[in-house]
Scaffold this motif. Structure first.
Motif, PDB file in Angstrom:
ATOM      1  N   VAL A 103       2.674  10.160  13.532  1.00 43.67           N
ATOM      2  CA  VAL A 103       1.254  10.490  13.381  1.00 43.67           C
ATOM      3  C   VAL A 103       1.093  11.923  12.886  1.00 43.67           C
ATOM      4  O   VAL A 103       0.304  12.197  11.964  1.00 43.67           O
ATOM      5  CB  VAL A 103       0.509  10.289  14.721  1.00 43.67           C
ATOM      6  CG1 VAL A 103      -0.921  10.803  14.617  1.00 43.67           C
ATOM      7  CG2 VAL A 103       0.510   8.810  15.113  1.00 43.67           C
ATOM      8  N   ARG A 104       1.862  12.845  13.475  1.00 45.56           N
ATOM      9  CA  ARG A 104       1.758  14.254  13.068  1.00 45.56           C
ATOM     10  C   ARG A 104       2.200  14.432  11.612  1.00 45.56           C
ATOM     11  O   ARG A 104       1.542  15.134  10.825  1.00 45.56           O
ATOM     12  CB  ARG A 104       2.624  15.110  14.002  1.00 45.56           C
ATOM     13  CG  ARG A 104       2.649  16.602  13.651  1.00 45.56           C
ATOM     14  CD  ARG A 104       1.306  17.250  13.917  1.00 45.56           C
ATOM     15  NE  ARG A 104       1.335  18.668  13.605  1.00 45.56           N
ATOM     16  CZ  ARG A 104       1.654  19.639  14.459  1.00 45.56           C
ATOM     17  NH1 ARG A 104       1.984  19.319  15.713  1.00 45.56           N
ATOM     18  NH2 ARG A 104       1.628  20.892  14.103  1.00 45.56           N
ATOM     19  N   GLY A 115      -1.362   8.048   9.426  1.00 40.04           N
ATOM     20  CA  GLY A 115      -0.428   8.315  10.510  1.00 40.04           C
ATOM     21  C   GLY A 115      -0.520   7.295  11.625  1.00 40.04           C
ATOM     22  O   GLY A 115       0.500   6.791  12.107  1.00 40.04           O
ATOM     23  N   LEU A 116      -1.740   6.968  12.048  1.00 44.58           N
ATOM     24  CA  LEU A 116      -1.908   5.981  13.115  1.00 44.58           C
ATOM     25  C   LEU A 116      -1.463   4.594  12.673  1.00 44.58           C
ATOM     26  O   LEU A 116      -0.815   3.860  13.433  1.00 44.58           O
ATOM     27  CB  LEU A 116      -3.372   5.948  13.547  1.00 44.58           C
ATOM     28  CG  LEU A 116      -3.865   7.177  14.320  1.00 44.58           C
ATOM     29  CD1 LEU A 116      -5.376   7.148  14.465  1.00 44.58           C
ATOM     30  CD2 LEU A 116      -3.194   7.246  15.683  1.00 44.58           C
ATOM     31  N   THR A 117      -1.802   4.239  11.436  1.00 42.67           N
ATOM     32  CA  THR A 117      -1.393   2.926  10.926  1.00 42.67           C
ATOM     33  C   THR A 117       0.129   2.833  10.832  1.00 42.67           C
ATOM     34  O   THR A 117       0.725   1.797  11.169  1.00 42.67           O
ATOM     35  CB  THR A 117      -2.017   2.660   9.546  1.00 42.67           C
ATOM     36  OG1 THR A 117      -3.441   2.766   9.652  1.00 42.67           O
ATOM     37  CG2 THR A 117      -1.658   1.276   9.037  1.00 42.67           C
ATOM     38  N   ALA A 118       0.772   3.913  10.405  1.00 40.67           N
ATOM     39  CA  ALA A 118       2.235   3.915  10.321  1.00 40.67           C
ATOM     40  C   ALA A 118       2.857   3.760  11.702  1.00 40.67           C
ATOM     41  O   ALA A 118       3.832   3.015  11.871  1.00 40.67           O
ATOM     42  CB  ALA A 118       2.721   5.207   9.662  1.00 40.67           C
ATOM     43  N   ALA A 119       2.313   4.454  12.704  1.00 45.55           N
ATOM     44  CA  ALA A 119       2.839   4.320  14.059  1.00 45.55           C
ATOM     45  C   ALA A 119       2.637   2.900  14.589  1.00 45.55           C
ATOM     46  O   ALA A 119       3.497   2.361  15.296  1.00 45.55           O
ATOM     47  CB  ALA A 119       2.163   5.334  14.979  1.00 45.55           C
ATOM     48  N   ILE A 120       1.507   2.285  14.244  1.00 42.64           N
ATOM     49  CA  ILE A 120       1.253   0.901  14.653  1.00 42.64           C
ATOM     50  C   ILE A 120       2.244  -0.040  13.988  1.00 42.64           C
ATOM     51  O   ILE A 120       2.807  -0.942  14.633  1.00 42.64           O
ATOM     52  CB  ILE A 120      -0.194   0.502  14.307  1.00 42.64           C
ATOM     53  CG1 ILE A 120      -1.174   1.235  15.215  1.00 42.64           C
ATOM     54  CG2 ILE A 120      -0.391  -1.008  14.425  1.00 42.64           C
ATOM     55  CD1 ILE A 120      -2.627   1.108  14.795  1.00 42.64           C
ATOM     56  N   ALA A 332       7.300   2.322   7.323  1.00 41.97           N
ATOM     57  CA  ALA A 332       5.966   2.263   7.944  1.00 41.97           C
ATOM     58  C   ALA A 332       5.022   3.257   7.285  1.00 41.97           C
ATOM     59  O   ALA A 332       3.841   2.947   7.049  1.00 41.97           O
ATOM     60  CB  ALA A 332       6.084   2.546   9.443  1.00 41.97           C
ATOM     61  N   LEU A 333       5.508   4.448   6.956  1.00 39.40           N
ATOM     62  CA  LEU A 333       4.672   5.444   6.284  1.00 39.40           C
ATOM     63  C   LEU A 333       4.250   4.970   4.895  1.00 39.40           C
ATOM     64  O   LEU A 333       3.085   5.131   4.495  1.00 39.40           O
ATOM     65  CB  LEU A 333       5.438   6.759   6.164  1.00 39.40           C
ATOM     66  CG  LEU A 333       5.611   7.557   7.465  1.00 39.40           C
ATOM     67  CD1 LEU A 333       6.663   8.644   7.290  1.00 39.40           C
ATOM     68  CD2 LEU A 333       4.282   8.167   7.901  1.00 39.40           C
ATOM     69  N   LEU A 334       5.172   4.369   4.164  1.00 39.32           N
ATOM     70  CA  LEU A 334       4.844   3.866   2.824  1.00 39.32           C
ATOM     71  C   LEU A 334       3.845   2.723   2.905  1.00 39.32           C
ATOM     72  O   LEU A 334       2.856   2.682   2.156  1.00 39.32           O
ATOM     73  CB  LEU A 334       6.118   3.413   2.114  1.00 39.32           C
ATOM     74  CG  LEU A 334       7.134   4.496   1.752  1.00 39.32           C
ATOM     75  CD1 LEU A 334       8.411   3.869   1.213  1.00 39.32           C
ATOM     76  CD2 LEU A 334       6.551   5.475   0.736  1.00 39.32           C
ATOM     77  N   LEU A 335       4.093   1.772   3.794  1.00 41.90           N
ATOM     78  CA  LEU A 335       3.190   0.632   3.928  1.00 41.90           C
ATOM     79  C   LEU A 335       1.808   1.072   4.412  1.00 41.90           C
ATOM     80  O   LEU A 335       0.784   0.542   3.955  1.00 41.90           O
ATOM     81  CB  LEU A 335       3.788  -0.383   4.904  1.00 41.90           C
ATOM     82  CG  LEU A 335       4.917  -1.262   4.363  1.00 41.90           C
ATOM     83  CD1 LEU A 335       5.607  -2.004   5.498  1.00 41.90           C
ATOM     84  CD2 LEU A 335       4.382  -2.256   3.335  1.00 41.90           C
ATOM     85  N   ALA A 336       1.780   2.028   5.333  1.00 36.19           N
ATOM     86  CA  ALA A 336       0.495   2.476   5.873  1.00 36.19           C
ATOM     87  C   ALA A 336      -0.389   3.042   4.781  1.00 36.19           C
ATOM     88  O   ALA A 336      -1.620   2.854   4.801  1.00 36.19           O
ATOM     89  CB  ALA A 336       0.731   3.523   6.958  1.00 36.19           C
TER      90      ALA A 336
END
Length: 461
Positions: A103-104, A115-120, A332-336
């Motif tokens: 997220v950070r 950030g939140l979507t990637a963490a999810i 996850a970061l790329l997909l988010a």
């Protein structure tokens, strides 16, 4: 998305997933082989008060992994007691800390939504969800590499000395989590990024002297102590576990398990399986081409991070699907980034809750415990007999790490009945589908999970 609504929804979804995972940690038993084996190693570490050398068996050192995850598991057991929850809690805690770093990282470079979507995504993809509540060593590596990647990026792009040093700290933790593999998995994306962007001068501006001292200060003392305590560790760990294991498909030098021979390139299928259900959105990544012009350095860095682990293991046939876990935060970061622009927040939340709901359903139905590897019930039967008819607990056939954990190390195993030389009565466990004829007198005490517990009065051959 409406930012004012979606941020609350995304925070709520992430917290819900993490709390559900936390609440279910102790609701199902440990399973063989990896989870129960690592939990038993941590239990032995706590029981023996030996924090240098993890023990595979009584007086048999475990040279296969550094101790960071075992330290975390053993400390958790010391605080909460020895049971399933404490065994898994450190994995959950490292996962939650990894989510905060994700997220950070994305909030500073993209947006809080991303950030939140990637963490999810990381928390609810198949491998991420399972590993967040399993007794494994990979979660510690993921956290360490996340810290290392974040620190490297901040140091390279923003000249942030504090975060750069944090990156070197992460590298030291990676050496304690998995060994030299951490150096490879941080060097590969850095090399890709530098080769594409040609920002070589920025590499020289990192605090190499103090950073290297920090990395070595964190990791080197344990490596030296481990070699002094059990000579031969470094040769086996460096050469065997980091060269022979990946280069030789049927490597016979593994002291603690068996080779996992698979076709070349199988790691990419493991990646797809580990990313499900979010792997279904991978075609959306084609839309990143438009964002490459907006922030090319960031996307090149994350893309290099995402492909480094799969590329490294592409030519290896001795692999496990957990080997792709360090790459999942980058994917996850790329997909988010593309999902936030193309998928409604309610859809993201609905998809994210699929695995937690299914997992809870399996636990409630008992399916999560209905496996032959579960030896908690058999050990419970053995414990219940000790007051009236004490006796050792012996497994005939394969070793059961779960039985050792639940019996506090009392369970032992013999391959064949001919190895028995026990004058005192004992309890014998056999798989129902692998029963062997016995040359001594026994009667059945009970059955559970496909195993049979017998009380034997004469093991003297």
């Amino acid at each position: 998305m409406n930012p004012s609504v979606s941020i609350r929804l995304l925070w709520g979804t992430l917290l819900c997933v993490l709390l559900v995972r936390l609440g279910t940690l102790g609701l199902y038993p440990l399973m063989d082989t990896s989870e129960a084996r690592y939990a038993e190693i941590a239990r032995k570490m706590l029981a023996s008060n030996d924090w240098i050398t993890p023990m595979f068996d009584h007086y048999v050192p475990f040279w296969g992994k550094p101790p960071l995850s075992f330290w975390a598991q053993a400390l958790s057991m010391k605080v909460f007691g020895i049971h399933e929850f404490s065994s898994r809690f450190s994995s959950w805690l490292l996962h939650a800390a990894s989510c905060l770093l994700i997220v950070r990282f994305a909030s500073q470079e993209r947006s809080l939504q991303v950030g939140l979507t990637a963490a999810i995504i990381y928390s609810t993809c198949t491998l991420g969800f399972l590993s967040s509540g399993a007794v494994l060593t990979d979660g510690a590596l993921v956290f360490a590499l996340l810290l290392a990647h974040f620190g490297l990026w901040r140091g390279l792009m923003h000249g942030d000395r504090g975060w750069a040093l944090a990156g070197f700290l992460g590298l030291g933790l990676g050496l304690l989590a998995k060994g030299p593999l951490a150096l490879v998995l941080i060097a590969m994306p850095a090399a890709i990024w530098l080769a594409v962007t040609a920002h070589w001068r920025r590499l020289l501006e990192l605090p190499w002297l103090s950073g290297s001292a920090l990395t070595l200060g964190v990791a080197l003392p344990w490596y030296w102590l481990a070699e002094q305590k059990t000579p031969g560790f470094l040769e086996y760990f460096i050469v065997g576990e980091h060269l022979s294991r990946y280069a030789i498909s049927q490597w016979q030098g593994d002291l603690y398990g068996s080779a996992h021979a698979q076709p070349l390139g199988m790691i990419w299928l493991h990646l797809l399986g580990g990313l499900l259900p979010w792997a279904l959105f991978l075609p959306l990544l084609i839309k990143l081409r438009g964002h490459l012009e907006d922030q090319p350095e960031y996307f090149i860095f994350v893309l290099g991070w995402a492909v480094s682990a799969p590329l490294f293991f592409t030519m290896s046939t001795n692999i496990l699907w957990t080997y792709v876990l360090p790459a999942l935060p980058a994917w996850a970061l790329l997909l988010a980034d593309v999902i936030c622009r193309n998928i409604r927040g309610t859809v993201i939340a609905a998809i994210a809750l699929v695995l937690p709901v299914v997992g809870c359903g399996l636990i409630i139905s008992g399916k999560a415990s209905d496996r032959p590897q579960n030896q908690k019930n058999i050990v419970g039967l053995w414990k219940a007999q000790q007051a009236s008819a004490p006796g050792d607990l012996i497994y005939l056939g394969a070793r059961s790490y779960a039985a050792e954990f639940y019996s506090a190390g009392w369970a032992r195993n013999y391959k064949t009945p001919q190895q028995f030389h026990l004058a005192e009565p004992f309890y014998l466990v056999q798989r129902m589908d692998k029963l062997q004829p016995l040359p001594f007198t026994c009667h059945t005490v009970g059955q559970a999970n496909g195993s049979q517990l017998q009380y034997c009065r004469d093991g003297q051959l």
